[in-house]
Scaffold this motif. Structure first.
Motif, PDB file in Angstrom:
ATOM      1  N   GLU A 105       0.835  -1.200   0.000  1.00 52.23           N
ATOM      2  CA  GLU A 105       0.000   0.000   0.000  1.00 52.23           C
ATOM      3  C   GLU A 105       0.865   1.243   0.000  1.00 52.23           C
ATOM      4  OE1 GLU A 105      -3.668   0.476   2.311  1.00 52.23           O
ATOM      5  OE2 GLU A 105      -3.111  -1.439   3.195  1.00 52.23           O
ATOM      6  N   GLU A 148      -0.279   7.231   1.373  1.00 50.39           N
ATOM      7  CA  GLU A 148      -0.836   8.519   0.975  1.00 50.39           C
ATOM      8  C   GLU A 148      -2.329   8.548   1.272  1.00 50.39           C
ATOM      9  OE1 GLU A 148       0.233   8.655  -3.213  1.00 50.39           O
ATOM     10  OE2 GLU A 148      -1.847   8.254  -3.740  1.00 50.39           O
ATOM     11  N   ALA A 149      -2.828   9.755   1.469  1.00 50.28           N
ATOM     12  CA  ALA A 149      -4.259   9.952   1.744  1.00 50.28           C
ATOM     13  C   ALA A 149      -4.677  11.282   1.143  1.00 50.28           C
ATOM     14  CB  ALA A 149      -4.525   9.926   3.240  1.00 50.28           C
ATOM     15  N   ARG A 150      -5.981  11.442   0.960  1.00 46.35           N
ATOM     16  CA  ARG A 150      -6.481  12.664   0.346  1.00 46.35           C
ATOM     17  C   ARG A 150      -7.602  13.272   1.171  1.00 46.35           C
ATOM     18  NH1 ARG A 150      -8.419  12.411  -5.316  1.00 46.35           N
ATOM     19  NH2 ARG A 150      -6.619  11.069  -5.513  1.00 46.35           N
ATOM     20  N   ALA A 186      -6.202  16.237   5.448  1.00 46.30           N
ATOM     21  CA  ALA A 186      -5.500  15.187   4.712  1.00 46.30           C
ATOM     22  C   ALA A 186      -4.431  14.538   5.586  1.00 46.30           C
ATOM     23  CB  ALA A 186      -4.872  15.765   3.447  1.00 46.30           C
ATOM     24  N   ASN A 209      -6.160  12.276   7.909  1.00 42.97           N
ATOM     25  CA  ASN A 209      -6.628  11.082   7.205  1.00 42.97           C
ATOM     26  C   ASN A 209      -5.519  10.047   7.044  1.00 42.97           C
ATOM     27  OD1 ASN A 209      -9.150  12.167   6.953  1.00 42.97           O
ATOM     28  ND2 ASN A 209      -8.905  12.788   4.820  1.00 42.97           N
ATOM     29  N   ILE A 210      -4.301  10.495   6.746  1.00 43.75           N
ATOM     30  CA  ILE A 210      -3.208   9.532   6.576  1.00 43.75           C
ATOM     31  C   ILE A 210      -2.819   8.919   7.914  1.00 43.75           C
ATOM     32  CG2 ILE A 210      -1.248  11.117   6.737  1.00 43.75           C
ATOM     33  CD1 ILE A 210       0.006   9.552   4.395  1.00 43.75           C
ATOM     34  N   LYS A 221      -5.546   6.351   8.604  1.00 42.08           N
ATOM     35  CA  LYS A 221      -5.489   5.220   7.676  1.00 42.08           C
ATOM     36  C   LYS A 221      -4.341   4.268   8.019  1.00 42.08           C
ATOM     37  CE  LYS A 221      -5.485   4.453   2.681  1.00 42.08           C
ATOM     38  NZ  LYS A 221      -5.366   5.115   1.375  1.00 42.08           N
ATOM     39  N   VAL A 260      -3.552  15.787  -1.670  1.00 37.77           N
ATOM     40  CA  VAL A 260      -3.037  14.437  -1.452  1.00 37.77           C
ATOM     41  C   VAL A 260      -1.706  14.582  -0.725  1.00 37.77           C
ATOM     42  CG1 VAL A 260      -2.246  12.304  -2.533  1.00 37.77           C
ATOM     43  CG2 VAL A 260      -4.139  13.574  -3.541  1.00 37.77           C
TER      44      VAL A 260
END
Length: 123
Positions: free
Chosen positions: A4, A7-9, A59, A62-63, A66, A114
């Motif tokens: 994986e 990265e996250a957006r 963002a 979010n990362i 995640k 991102v």
């Protein structure tokens, strides 16, 4: 199995500012590390700067959410992509003399950010 990407957006939709004005702010932080970009936006004298900072913080959160097993800090993250697209345009009418009318366009935009983890280069 494929690895994986770290990265996250985050996307802010229907922001009541024109994309052209927001892009001026986005260009100043593109490619920067997250902590440096947030500090830069704190002192930017543009109306869109607080909104852009909010999306970058989202963002980064979010990362972290995640990939909880990774210890990610703002110094480890950088802005991989950041752009503003045009959103829906609200059309209004302004009355003028002799029964005429001018059209007012109230523009909106969508900001997409991102963030990714900077990979260490092997020497």
């Amino acid at each position: 199995m494929a690895e994986e990407k770290l990265e996250a957006r985050a996307i802010q939709k229907h922001l009541r500012r024109s994309a052209r004005k927001v892009r001026l702010v986005l260009d100043s932080v593109r490619g920067d590390k997250v902590h440096k970009a947030l500090k830069k936006l704190e002192f930017t004298r543009k109306g869109a700067a607080p909104e852009v900072a909010k999306v970058i913080k989202s963002a980064a959160a979010n990362i972290r959410d995640k990939f909880q097993e990774e210890r990610l800090d703002n110094q480890d993250l950088y802005i991989k992509e950041i752009y503003a697209d045009e959103g829906a345009t609200l059309k209004r009418i302004q009355p003028r003399a002799m029964g005429r009318a001018n059209q007012i366009r109230k523009r909106t935009c969508h900001i997409t950010v991102v963030v990714a983890k900077k990979e260490e280069e092997l020497v």
